[in-house]
Scaffold this motif. Structure first.
Motif, PDB file in Angstrom:
ATOM      1  N   ASN A 101     -13.115   1.673   0.773  1.00  0.00           N
ATOM      2  CA  ASN A 101     -13.670   2.691  -0.121  1.00  0.00           C
ATOM      3  C   ASN A 101     -14.889   3.358   0.504  1.00  0.00           C
ATOM      4  O   ASN A 101     -15.830   2.676   0.930  1.00  0.00           O
ATOM      5  N   ALA A 102     -14.848   4.683   0.575  1.00  0.00           N
ATOM      6  CA  ALA A 102     -16.001   5.492   0.998  1.00  0.00           C
ATOM      7  C   ALA A 102     -16.554   5.067   2.356  1.00  0.00           C
ATOM      8  O   ALA A 102     -17.769   5.025   2.553  1.00  0.00           O
ATOM      9  N   ALA A 103     -15.659   4.736   3.251  1.00  0.00           N
ATOM     10  CA  ALA A 103     -16.096   4.295   4.571  1.00  0.00           C
ATOM     11  C   ALA A 103     -15.393   5.040   5.700  1.00  0.00           C
ATOM     12  O   ALA A 103     -16.005   5.304   6.742  1.00  0.00           O
ATOM     13  N   LEU A 104     -14.134   5.384   5.492  1.00  0.00           N
ATOM     14  CA  LEU A 104     -13.357   5.926   6.626  1.00  0.00           C
ATOM     15  C   LEU A 104     -13.923   7.245   7.142  1.00  0.00           C
ATOM     16  O   LEU A 104     -13.729   7.590   8.311  1.00  0.00           O
ATOM     17  N   HIS A 105     -14.636   7.991   6.288  1.00  0.00           N
ATOM     18  CA  HIS A 105     -15.173   9.274   6.784  1.00  0.00           C
ATOM     19  C   HIS A 105     -16.292   9.066   7.811  1.00  0.00           C
ATOM     20  O   HIS A 105     -16.664  10.009   8.502  1.00  0.00           O
ATOM     21  N   TRP A 106     -16.816   7.867   7.888  1.00  0.00           N
ATOM     22  CA  TRP A 106     -17.832   7.583   8.914  1.00  0.00           C
ATOM     23  C   TRP A 106     -17.204   7.216  10.256  1.00  0.00           C
ATOM     24  O   TRP A 106     -17.908   7.043  11.247  1.00  0.00           O
ATOM     25  N   MET A 107     -15.895   7.041  10.271  1.00  0.00           N
ATOM     26  CA  MET A 107     -15.215   6.590  11.496  1.00  0.00           C
ATOM     27  C   MET A 107     -14.477   7.795  12.074  1.00  0.00           C
ATOM     28  O   MET A 107     -13.411   8.180  11.605  1.00  0.00           O
ATOM     29  N   GLY A 135     -13.397  19.495   2.692  1.00  0.00           N
ATOM     30  CA  GLY A 135     -14.240  20.192   1.719  1.00  0.00           C
ATOM     31  C   GLY A 135     -15.275  19.292   1.064  1.00  0.00           C
ATOM     32  O   GLY A 135     -16.090  19.749   0.256  1.00  0.00           O
ATOM     33  N   ASN A 136     -15.257  18.004   1.415  1.00  0.00           N
ATOM     34  CA  ASN A 136     -16.203  17.076   0.799  1.00  0.00           C
ATOM     35  C   ASN A 136     -17.645  17.517   1.077  1.00  0.00           C
ATOM     36  O   ASN A 136     -17.975  17.909   2.206  1.00  0.00           O
ATOM     37  N   VAL A 137     -18.471  17.446   0.055  1.00  0.00           N
ATOM     38  CA  VAL A 137     -19.898  17.834   0.114  1.00  0.00           C
ATOM     39  C   VAL A 137     -20.115  19.124   0.929  1.00  0.00           C
ATOM     40  O   VAL A 137     -21.119  19.260   1.635  1.00  0.00           O
ATOM     41  N   PHE A 160     -15.683  12.586   9.172  1.00  0.00           N
ATOM     42  CA  PHE A 160     -14.274  12.940   9.318  1.00  0.00           C
ATOM     43  C   PHE A 160     -13.722  13.181   7.915  1.00  0.00           C
ATOM     44  O   PHE A 160     -13.577  12.236   7.133  1.00  0.00           O
ATOM     45  N   PHE A 161     -13.472  14.443   7.585  1.00  0.00           N
ATOM     46  CA  PHE A 161     -12.977  14.809   6.252  1.00  0.00           C
ATOM     47  C   PHE A 161     -11.629  15.516   6.410  1.00  0.00           C
ATOM     48  O   PHE A 161     -11.553  16.753   6.348  1.00  0.00           O
ATOM     49  N   PRO A 162     -10.555  14.779   6.595  1.00  0.00           N
ATOM     50  CA  PRO A 162      -9.264  15.423   6.863  1.00  0.00           C
ATOM     51  C   PRO A 162      -8.608  15.965   5.592  1.00  0.00           C
ATOM     52  O   PRO A 162      -8.950  15.556   4.477  1.00  0.00           O
ATOM     53  N   THR A 200     -30.440   8.956   1.994  1.00  0.00           N
ATOM     54  CA  THR A 200     -29.552   7.810   2.188  1.00  0.00           C
ATOM     55  C   THR A 200     -28.472   8.091   3.224  1.00  0.00           C
ATOM     56  O   THR A 200     -28.115   7.219   4.018  1.00  0.00           O
ATOM     57  N   PHE A 201     -27.936   9.322   3.202  1.00  0.00           N
ATOM     58  CA  PHE A 201     -26.716   9.583   3.973  1.00  0.00           C
ATOM     59  C   PHE A 201     -26.841  10.599   5.113  1.00  0.00           C
ATOM     60  O   PHE A 201     -25.927  10.684   5.940  1.00  0.00           O
ATOM     61  N   ALA A 202     -27.884  11.396   5.114  1.00  0.00           N
ATOM     62  CA  ALA A 202     -27.890  12.533   6.056  1.00  0.00           C
ATOM     63  C   ALA A 202     -28.705  12.277   7.311  1.00  0.00           C
ATOM     64  O   ALA A 202     -29.067  13.219   8.027  1.00  0.00           O
ATOM     65  N   ASP A 239     -20.731  17.847  -4.723  1.00  0.00           N
ATOM     66  CA  ASP A 239     -19.354  18.366  -4.701  1.00  0.00           C
ATOM     67  C   ASP A 239     -18.446  17.475  -3.837  1.00  0.00           C
ATOM     68  O   ASP A 239     -17.970  17.870  -2.789  1.00  0.00           O
ATOM     69  N   TYR A 240     -18.195  16.278  -4.379  1.00  0.00           N
ATOM     70  CA  TYR A 240     -17.334  15.334  -3.662  1.00  0.00           C
ATOM     71  C   TYR A 240     -15.859  15.747  -3.765  1.00  0.00           C
ATOM     72  O   TYR A 240     -15.396  16.210  -4.811  1.00  0.00           O
ATOM     73  N   VAL A 241     -15.152  15.531  -2.677  1.00  0.00           N
ATOM     74  CA  VAL A 241     -13.691  15.674  -2.647  1.00  0.00           C
ATOM     75  C   VAL A 241     -13.161  14.372  -2.060  1.00  0.00           C
ATOM     76  O   VAL A 241     -13.628  13.922  -1.005  1.00  0.00           O
ATOM     77  N   ARG A 242     -12.221  13.747  -2.737  1.00  0.00           N
ATOM     78  CA  ARG A 242     -11.710  12.456  -2.254  1.00  0.00           C
ATOM     79  C   ARG A 242     -10.299  12.595  -1.718  1.00  0.00           C
ATOM     80  O   ARG A 242      -9.491  13.391  -2.227  1.00  0.00           O
ATOM     81  N   LEU A 243     -10.014  11.795  -0.725  1.00  0.00           N
ATOM     82  CA  LEU A 243      -8.657  11.623  -0.225  1.00  0.00           C
ATOM     83  C   LEU A 243      -8.298  10.165  -0.529  1.00  0.00           C
ATOM     84  O   LEU A 243      -8.922   9.247   0.005  1.00  0.00           O
TER      85      LEU A 243
HETATM   86  C1  BEZ Z   1     -18.836  10.342   0.657  1.00  0.00           C
HETATM   87  O1  BEZ Z   1     -18.727   9.253   0.097  1.00  0.00           O
HETATM   88  O2  BEZ Z   1     -18.034  11.241   0.463  1.00  0.00           O
HETATM   89  C2  BEZ Z   1     -19.932  10.582   1.632  1.00  0.00           C
HETATM   90  C3  BEZ Z   1     -21.014   9.754   1.643  1.00  0.00           C
HETATM   91  C4  BEZ Z   1     -21.993   9.976   2.572  1.00  0.00           C
HETATM   92  C5  BEZ Z   1     -21.899  10.988   3.477  1.00  0.00           C
HETATM   93  C6  BEZ Z   1     -20.824  11.815   3.455  1.00  0.00           C
HETATM   94  C7  BEZ Z   1     -19.833  11.611   2.525  1.00  0.00           C
END
Ligand code: BEZ
Length: 257
Positions: A101-107, A135-137, A160-162, A200-202, A239-243
């Motif tokens: 959960n909420a990890a693969l976009h970091w890889m 389109g996530n964030v 990585f936001f495919p 936290t994230f940027a 503006d989260y978009v989930r896959l």
């Molecule tokens: C996310 O969960 O979508 C996210 C979290 C941190 C940075 C980028 C995306």
């Protein structure tokens, strides 16, 4: 969670600014449909909040995360966890299922991740997860990039936001049979203003600035983003978009290596 070495994870800051991440991850646990006694790998376990949800369903869970601080936080919850880069998993068909959960976009090297997940699963094993999709964030990323550009800086996306087709192709190229795959907008209420999210994230972006300039950079972004993300009551929504997907390691044979 992450594999970027430009991102430093602080469990206390994460708990204050990002508890919604695991709270909103419960539908992914349901998608996995864990059964008592199953051996589950939680890929990018973070502080282990969802590993605990899996343990409470009677599963035997190993969490892995590239952040030593988050692994320590997961262990404090009683989760068996190891520091490991999700792009170099080395498990030998040990797991009935892999959850993420909420990890693969970091890889950012997904083919390596999927090969590792394949190797970790027993034949017939399941892989279910959710992460940021195309389109996530987008609004936040555009504001960050514009503010950096105004300073003569450009930073490649750390994420990585495919889209659906791209991720399906990757799963299938790694021999998975896709059982569900959907991209959907999930506007996400933030616990405070967007400052906490940015802090936290940027960091992969902000760390390119001199330390003395980061606070004012973030303050500027808060004001840039206020009209788009903050409502009349002062509540902020990202503006989260989930896959969200599930796939299985088919038992069939294949001829190519
Ligand atoms: C996310 O969960 O979508 C996210 C979290 C941190 C940075 C980028 C995306």
């Amino acid at each position: 969670m992450p594999s970027s070495n430009r991102q430093h994870w602080n469990p206390e800051r994460y708990a204050a600014n990002a508890r919604f991440v695991s709270d909103l991850g419960l539908p992914v646990v349901e998608l996995l449909a864990p059964r008592p006694g199953e051996r589950i790998l939680d890929l990018g376990c973070g502080d282990g909040a969802l590993s605990v949800a899996l343990i409470e369903r009677g599963c035997e869970v190993l969490g892995v995360d590239s952040s030593p601080e988050m692994v320590a936080a997961a262990r404090r919850r009683g989760v068996r966890a190891e520091v490991m880069d999700g792009q170099s998993l080395r498990f030998d068909e040990r797991f009935d299922a892999v959850f993420s959960n909420a990890a693969l976009h970091w890889m950012t090297r997904p083919a390596l991740v999927l090969d590792g997940v394949w190797g970790a699963l027993r034949p017939g094993g399941r892989f279910a997860g959710e992460f940021g999709g195309q389109g996530n964030v987008r609004t936040i990323v555009a504001a960050i990039e514009a503010a950096l550009s105004a300073r003569g800086l450009a930073v490649a996306s750390p994420w990585f936001f495919p889209d659906e087709a791209q991720f399906r192709e990757l799963l299938e190229a790694s021999r998975f049979t896709v059982t569900s795959l959907a991209l959907f907008a999930r506007p996400t209420r933030l616990p405070g203003d967007v400052r906490g999210w940015l802090e936290t994230f940027a960091q992969p972006y902000t760390c390119t600035l001199p330390a003395a300039d980061r606070a004012s950079f973030v303050a500027e972004l808060v004001e840039t983003l206020r009209p788009a993300l903050c409502d009349a009551q002062g509540l902020w929504t990202a503006d989260y978009v989930r896959l969200r997907f599930s796939a299985t390691k088919s038992c069939g044979t294949r001829s190519d290596p």
